[in-house]
Design an enzyme around this catalytic site. Structure first.
Site, PDB file in Angstrom:
ATOM      1  N   GLY A 107       0.831  -1.209   0.000  1.00 57.21           N
ATOM      2  CA  GLY A 107       0.000   0.000   0.000  1.00 57.21           C
ATOM      3  C   GLY A 107       0.865   1.258   0.000  1.00 57.21           C
ATOM      4  O   GLY A 107       0.575   2.241  -0.698  1.00 57.21           O
ATOM      5  N   THR A 129       7.551  -5.313   5.432  1.00 58.60           N
ATOM      6  CA  THR A 129       6.263  -5.902   5.814  1.00 58.60           C
ATOM      7  C   THR A 129       6.508  -7.334   6.248  1.00 58.60           C
ATOM      8  O   THR A 129       7.326  -8.031   5.624  1.00 58.60           O
ATOM      9  CB  THR A 129       5.245  -5.893   4.646  1.00 58.60           C
ATOM     10  OG1 THR A 129       4.185  -6.818   4.951  1.00 58.60           O
ATOM     11  CG2 THR A 129       5.841  -6.307   3.311  1.00 58.60           C
ATOM     12  N   ASP A 131       4.610  -9.634   5.747  1.00 57.41           N
ATOM     13  CA  ASP A 131       3.911 -10.531   4.813  1.00 57.41           C
ATOM     14  C   ASP A 131       4.805 -11.104   3.709  1.00 57.41           C
ATOM     15  O   ASP A 131       4.454 -12.108   3.095  1.00 57.41           O
ATOM     16  CB  ASP A 131       2.738  -9.798   4.145  1.00 57.41           C
ATOM     17  CG  ASP A 131       1.691  -9.351   5.156  1.00 57.41           C
ATOM     18  OD1 ASP A 131       1.711  -9.862   6.287  1.00 57.41           O
ATOM     19  OD2 ASP A 131       0.869  -8.490   4.805  1.00 57.41           O
ATOM     20  N   GLN A 258       2.928 -11.047  16.409  1.00 63.74           N
ATOM     21  CA  GLN A 258       3.789 -11.378  15.260  1.00 63.74           C
ATOM     22  C   GLN A 258       4.455 -10.143  14.650  1.00 63.74           C
ATOM     23  O   GLN A 258       5.417 -10.249  13.910  1.00 63.74           O
ATOM     24  CB  GLN A 258       2.965 -12.052  14.158  1.00 63.74           C
ATOM     25  CG  GLN A 258       2.392 -13.386  14.572  1.00 63.74           C
ATOM     26  CD  GLN A 258       1.248 -13.816  13.656  1.00 63.74           C
ATOM     27  OE1 GLN A 258       1.480 -14.510  12.693  1.00 63.74           O
ATOM     28  NE2 GLN A 258       0.033 -13.391  13.949  1.00 63.74           N
TER      29      GLN A 258
HETATM   30  O1  F6P Z   1       0.455  -6.351   6.545  1.00 62.33           O
HETATM   31  C1  F6P Z   1       0.825  -6.834   7.781  1.00 62.33           C
HETATM   32  C2  F6P Z   1      -0.355  -7.431   8.504  1.00 62.33           C
HETATM   33  O2  F6P Z   1       0.151  -7.845   9.734  1.00 62.33           O
HETATM   34  C3  F6P Z   1      -1.107  -8.540   7.788  1.00 62.33           C
HETATM   35  O3  F6P Z   1      -0.441  -9.769   7.833  1.00 62.33           O
HETATM   36  C4  F6P Z   1      -2.418  -8.527   8.503  1.00 62.33           C
HETATM   37  O4  F6P Z   1      -3.421  -9.089   7.729  1.00 62.33           O
HETATM   38  C5  F6P Z   1      -2.635  -7.057   8.735  1.00 62.33           C
HETATM   39  O5  F6P Z   1      -1.355  -6.470   8.762  1.00 62.33           O
HETATM   40  C6  F6P Z   1      -3.356  -6.716  10.014  1.00 62.33           C
HETATM   41  O6  F6P Z   1      -3.495  -5.334  10.090  1.00 62.33           O
HETATM   42  P1  F6P Z   1      -4.101  -4.549  11.350  1.00 62.33           P
HETATM   43  O7  F6P Z   1      -2.954  -4.090  12.193  1.00 62.33           O
HETATM   44  O8  F6P Z   1      -4.818  -3.408  10.748  1.00 62.33           O
HETATM   45  O9  F6P Z   1      -4.989  -5.505  12.087  1.00 62.33           O
END
Ligand code: F6P
Length: 326
Positions: A107, A129, A131, A258
């Site tokens: 993003g 990230t 991910d 995590q």
């Molecule tokens: O992009 C990182 C991440 O941890 C994703 O793995 C997860 O789906 C998302 O962010 C969760 O975001 P939030 O902090 O808005 O719950």
């Protein structure tokens, strides 16, 4: 590029361990090369609000080991609009910032790409990230740390799963890509991984339970990639409980732990390398590229390629998980 005298540095989107190591490297490397550094607080929102402070080398002392981001992060719906980005550009001009280094995920890179095109402004991205879902780089900052956190946590869950002869569904993050889930499962010796890019129908889960659980093993752990479409660990646990009421099923949702913690050595090193490379990129006149690491070499990946689509999981890894979890 001789006309770059001052860089702005932003962390945007979700935090990832190692972002601070990258902030340190970008700042120090810029100053070492004779550039000034302006730090933008709270991501793109801070660009619009003018939340900008000059950084010297001491501003980034003692942060290489800290999780999160000292620059904070905040979503900005305003930056999605042309008016919002115009305000951001005016602040950039007022601060005499000549180029931006954006540290974040898909993003954030998308935002940098739009901004760079709209104002013909030099931007360099550093992928951060948990991910690991960006194309053109072997890994992203934060992924290794999160993977280790998952492994250490699942090791602990394994102790209780074994003692009580239970079946655990452990939900992990990682978005659509499923890297954390699949490699987390391999690293933790899990029996199955349910990831969005590989269809696991409920009957496959039944086969797994019939073939594996309680035949050769007295406990099982299934990692589930959190996903809006599949209903997460809760969904699969409910299904199994209904089909096999005799099984002792438990759920554990790892959640935001995590994303936290001290970055691993690997994440600190790649963050330091990528941070220094972002300044080299600007000095060479590159723009609109993400710094990546490919086969242990620094590479520069056009924004369009980095965020083109979700990086695809290696199907061989799925086979490896299945082959060695019998
Ligand atoms: O992009 C990182 C991440 O941890 C994703 O793995 C997860 O789906 C998302 O962010 C969760 O975001 P939030 O902090 O808005 O719950």
């Amino acid at each position: 590029m001789g006309d770059i005298k001052t860089i702005g540095i932003v962390t945007s989107g979700n935090d990832a361990p190692g972002m601070n190591s990258a902030i340190r490297a970008v700042t120090r490397s810029a100053i070492y090369n004779g550039l000034r550094v302006k730090a933008v607080y709270r991501g793109y929102k801070g660009l619009i609000d003018g939340d900008i402070v000059e950084f010297k080398t001491q501003n980034v002392s003692n942060i290489i080991q800290q999780g999160g981001t000292i620059l904070k992060s905040s979503p900005s719906t305003e930056f999605l609009s042309a008016e919002g980005r115009q305000k951001a550009f005016e602040n950039i001009q007022r601060e005499e910032i000549d180029a931006l280094v954006v540290i974040g995920g898909d993003g954030s890179i998308h935002g940098a790409r739009v901004f760079a095109q709209e104002f013909d402004f030099p931007c360099i991205a550093i992928p951060a990230t948990i991910d690991n879902n960006l194309c053109g780089t072997d890994t992203t900052i934060g992924y290794d740390t999160a993977l280790n956190t998952i492994m250490q946590t699942v090791d602990k869950i394994r102790d209780t799963a074994t003692s009580h002869e239970r079946l655990f569904f452990v939900e992990v993050m990682g978005d659509e890509a499923g890297f954390l889930c699949l490699n987390g499962a391999i690293a933790s010796g899990c029996e199955e991984a349910i990831i969005p890019s590989v269809d696991i129908e409920e009957d496959q889960l039944t086969t797994f339970i019939q073939n594996g659980f309680r035949k050769a093993k007295n406990s099982s752990i299934v990692l589930v990639a959190a996903n809006e479409k599949n209903g997460g660990a809760m969904h699969y646990a409910d299904f199994v409980k209904q089909q096999y009421p005799e099984l002792d099923v438990r759920i554990s949702i790892l959640g935001h732990l995590q994303r936290g913690g001290h970055p691993s050595a690997h994440d600190r090193i790649i963050a330091s390398r990528m941070g220094a490379a972002s300044i080299q990129a600007l000095l060479k006149g590159l723009r609109n590229v993400m710094v990546g690491i490919d086969n242990d070499e620094i590479v520069y990946v056009p924004f369009s390629r980095a965020i083109k689509e979700n990086r695809v999981i290696d199907r061989n890894l799925v086979a490896i998980l299945h082959d060695i979890s019998i």
